[in-house]
Design an enzyme around this catalytic site. Structure first.
Site, PDB file in Angstrom:
ATOM      1  N   THR A  46      44.006  47.453  38.349  1.00  9.85           N
ATOM      2  CA  THR A  46      42.981  46.413  38.518  1.00  9.85           C
ATOM      3  C   THR A  46      43.644  45.097  38.921  1.00  9.85           C
ATOM      4  O   THR A  46      43.179  44.412  39.841  1.00  9.85           O
ATOM      5  CB  THR A  46      42.184  46.235  37.202  1.00  9.85           C
ATOM      6  N   ASN A  86      32.616  46.945  37.324  1.00  4.55           N
ATOM      7  CA  ASN A  86      32.498  48.378  37.026  1.00  4.55           C
ATOM      8  C   ASN A  86      32.024  48.626  35.588  1.00  4.55           C
ATOM      9  O   ASN A  86      32.005  49.754  35.131  1.00  4.55           O
ATOM     10  CB  ASN A  86      33.842  49.099  37.267  1.00  4.55           C
ATOM     11  N   TYR A 125      49.408  43.852  31.191  1.00  2.75           N
ATOM     12  CA  TYR A 125      48.546  42.692  31.469  1.00  2.75           C
ATOM     13  C   TYR A 125      49.400  41.531  31.989  1.00  2.75           C
ATOM     14  O   TYR A 125      49.112  40.972  33.060  1.00  2.75           O
ATOM     15  CB  TYR A 125      47.834  42.310  30.178  1.00  2.75           C
TER      16      TYR A 125
HETATM   17  P1  NAD Z   1      35.875  40.561  29.874  1.00  7.64           P
HETATM   18  O1  NAD Z   1      36.532  41.837  29.507  1.00  7.64           O
HETATM   19  O2  NAD Z   1      34.695  40.134  29.077  1.00  7.64           O
HETATM   20  O3  NAD Z   1      35.454  40.566  31.403  1.00  7.64           O
HETATM   21  C1  NAD Z   1      36.162  41.270  32.393  1.00  7.64           C
HETATM   22  C2  NAD Z   1      35.134  41.898  33.327  1.00  7.64           C
HETATM   23  O4  NAD Z   1      35.840  42.582  34.373  1.00  7.64           O
HETATM   24  C3  NAD Z   1      34.261  42.940  32.624  1.00  7.64           C
HETATM   25  O5  NAD Z   1      32.913  42.739  32.979  1.00  7.64           O
HETATM   26  C4  NAD Z   1      34.786  44.270  33.164  1.00  7.64           C
HETATM   27  O6  NAD Z   1      33.812  45.287  33.170  1.00  7.64           O
HETATM   28  C5  NAD Z   1      35.245  43.870  34.544  1.00  7.64           C
HETATM   29  N1  NAD Z   1      36.279  44.749  35.101  1.00  7.64           N
HETATM   30  C6  NAD Z   1      37.425  45.166  34.510  1.00  7.64           C
HETATM   31  N2  NAD Z   1      38.124  45.962  35.352  1.00  7.64           N
HETATM   32  C7  NAD Z   1      37.392  46.035  36.501  1.00  7.64           C
HETATM   33  C8  NAD Z   1      37.574  46.693  37.736  1.00  7.64           C
HETATM   34  N3  NAD Z   1      38.662  47.463  37.982  1.00  7.64           N
HETATM   35  N4  NAD Z   1      36.630  46.563  38.696  1.00  7.64           N
HETATM   36  C9  NAD Z   1      35.522  45.812  38.476  1.00  7.64           C
HETATM   37  N5  NAD Z   1      35.292  45.160  37.312  1.00  7.64           N
HETATM   38  C10 NAD Z   1      36.223  45.275  36.342  1.00  7.64           C
HETATM   39  O7  NAD Z   1      37.005  39.446  29.846  1.00  7.64           O
HETATM   40  P2  NAD Z   1      36.881  37.860  29.928  1.00  7.64           P
HETATM   41  O8  NAD Z   1      37.324  37.313  28.638  1.00  7.64           O
HETATM   42  O9  NAD Z   1      35.572  37.493  30.464  1.00  7.64           O
HETATM   43  O10 NAD Z   1      38.024  37.546  30.990  1.00  7.64           O
HETATM   44  C11 NAD Z   1      37.712  37.367  32.364  1.00  7.64           C
HETATM   45  C12 NAD Z   1      38.997  37.079  33.136  1.00  7.64           C
HETATM   46  O11 NAD Z   1      39.616  35.896  32.633  1.00  7.64           O
HETATM   47  C13 NAD Z   1      40.030  38.192  33.039  1.00  7.64           C
HETATM   48  O12 NAD Z   1      40.630  38.375  34.287  1.00  7.64           O
HETATM   49  C14 NAD Z   1      41.033  37.663  32.048  1.00  7.64           C
HETATM   50  O13 NAD Z   1      42.318  38.156  32.297  1.00  7.64           O
HETATM   51  C15 NAD Z   1      40.963  36.162  32.281  1.00  7.64           C
HETATM   52  N6  NAD Z   1      41.328  35.423  31.069  1.00  7.64           N
HETATM   53  C16 NAD Z   1      40.479  35.375  30.009  1.00  7.64           C
HETATM   54  C17 NAD Z   1      40.878  34.687  28.873  1.00  7.64           C
HETATM   55  C18 NAD Z   1      39.976  34.576  27.666  1.00  7.64           C
HETATM   56  O14 NAD Z   1      40.361  33.936  26.680  1.00  7.64           O
HETATM   57  N7  NAD Z   1      38.794  35.135  27.675  1.00  7.64           N
HETATM   58  C19 NAD Z   1      42.133  34.051  28.822  1.00  7.64           C
HETATM   59  C20 NAD Z   1      42.965  34.173  29.925  1.00  7.64           C
HETATM   60  C21 NAD Z   1      42.554  34.830  31.061  1.00  7.64           C
END
Ligand code: NAD
Ligand code: UDP
Length: 332
Positions: free
Chosen positions: A100, A40, A153
């Site tokens: 979400t 989204n 979260y």
């Molecule tokens: P990010 O914010 O860059 O990516 C998240 C993506 O999800 C974004 O493109 C956003 O637009 C999309 N999104 C959010 N809510 C949405 C919804 N309701 N419907 C559709 N799309 C939606 O974050 P990231 O760092 O790429 O993290 C990706 C995943 O990995 C997440 O679930 C996060 O919890 C998990 N994670 C990341 C890390 C990290 O260090 N980056 C660590 C632990 C877990």
């Protein structure tokens, strides 16, 4: 249930326009898969997919995963990465974050149950909260505040793990749960307040590095390519591996040491500015990755030094992001 995973050629990546998701889309396209990116664009950016949009095997669907998905989606693998991931973003609208995590996961699990696809949940080291056990093994239940600023979260992700487990038990869905520890690399958003992007943007714009607390808290940083490799291996692992698996780099460093490293690698001499430590900020975090080593034959291979240089190079090549977002860099 499809078990011939190596022939799986259609993947849905929820959150595919985000930092990790865009790297995952890229990796799957390189492997020859057809990819449907569902996003989204809440925290994701079309720039993250710029190199991929012309790819004939990529379809981008702008959609909130908490709402019903189109009936005609047919995929073999579903990766659920959709969720704002940095404190500043997931705390901006805590109820939306919970929706979400919970309703979004349910929609994707229903799709998996309908189509027989395998499904992987991007969970997080935050399920361990401010851990009392160190390093964190998957068997540790965690130390989480249910009503603090990080709860939307942490608890949302914990609930999603429960949903995945129950769909595995009761509906026969092949589920995978990756507990991802702090990951960094190119395409991190400059304005999301995470420590690596904050420090690099601050150093490149000659601003003081904001150290929260005294900087003695620790994290363990995994380079994005290693992490994506772990996600793909987990997805392709035997169907019986349904319990959570830690994915992260077991090399732990303090926030202060990270600040010194960023100054050295950017060749800048900026002061450090001590700020208040945010409430419930975990004091130490480091994964035990024995399970991933044993079952996935996976461990990170990128040295922190190398990964940070690549990330710094990325931010140098995107000066407009850095300048635009420098003002927004969060000092919470
Ligand atoms: P990010 O914010 O860059 O990516 C998240 C993506 O999800 C974004 O493109 C956003 O637009 C999309 N999104 C959010 N809510 C949405 C919804 N309701 N419907 C559709 N799309 C939606 O974050 P990231 O760092 O790429 O993290 C990706 C995943 O990995 C997440 O679930 C996060 O919890 C998990 N994670 C990341 C890390 C990290 O260090 N980056 C660590 C632990 C877990
Ligand atoms: N942090 C910091 N300065 C910053 C941003 C973050 O000292 O400008 C600290 C933060 O308090 C935490 C650690 O760095 O202890 C990692 O923060 P991040 O938001 O990157 O990840 P998380 O807290 O979710 O692990």
């Amino acid at each position: 249930m499809k078990d011939n995973i190596n022939n799986a050629s259609r993947a849905l990546v929820a959150g595919g326009a985000g930092f990790l998701g865009s790297h995952l889309c890229q990796r799957l396209l390189l492997q020859g898969a057809e990819v449907v990116c569902v996003d989204n664009f809440h925290t994701g950016r079309s720039e993250n997919l710029a190199e991929l949009t012309a790819h004939p095997n990529l379809t981008i669907l702008r959609q909130d995963i908490a709402l019903p998905l189109p009936d005609d989606i047919q995929v073999d693998h579903i990766y659920n990465l959709a969720c704002p991931a940095s404190p500043v973003h997931y705390q901006a609208d805590p109820v939306a974050t919970l929706r979400t995590c919970v309703e979004g996961a349910t929609q994707l699990l229903e799709l998996a149950a309908r189509t027989g696809a395998r499904i992987l949940q991007a969970s997080t080291s935050e399920v361990y909260g401010d851990p009392l056990e160190h390093p964190q093994r998957e068997a540790y239940w965690g130390h989480v505040n249910a009503v603090g600023p990080r709860s939307c979260y942490d608890e949302g992700k914990r609930c999603a793990e429960t949903l995945f487990t129950e769909y595995g038990h009761r509906r026969g869905v092949t589920v995978k749960i990756a507990r991802i520890f702090n990951t960094y690399g190119p395409r991190m958003a400059a304005d999301d307040g995470r420590v690596v992007s904050n420090f690099i943007v601050q150093a490149l714009t000659g601003r003081p590095l904001t150290i929260y607390g005294d900087g003695s808290q620790t994290r363990s940083f995994c380079y994005v390519d290693d992490l994506v490799d772990g996600l793909v291996r987990l997805m392709e692992s035997p169907a019986d591996l349904s319990q959570p698996v830690n994915l992260g780099n077991p090399c732990e460093i303090t926030v202060l040491r990270m600040a010194e490293l960023v100054c050295k690698l950017t060749e800048t001499q900026v002061p450090m500015q001590l700020c208040d430590l945010p409430e419930d900020d975990p004091m130490q975090r480091c994964p035990d990755i024995t399970l991933a080593r044993d079952r996935l034959n996976w461990q990170p291979s990128t040295l922190l030094h190398t990964g940070l240089l690549r990330t710094i190079e990325y931010f140098r090549r995107h000066p407009s992001d850095v300048v635009r977002d420098a003002a927004a860099v969060v000092s919470h």
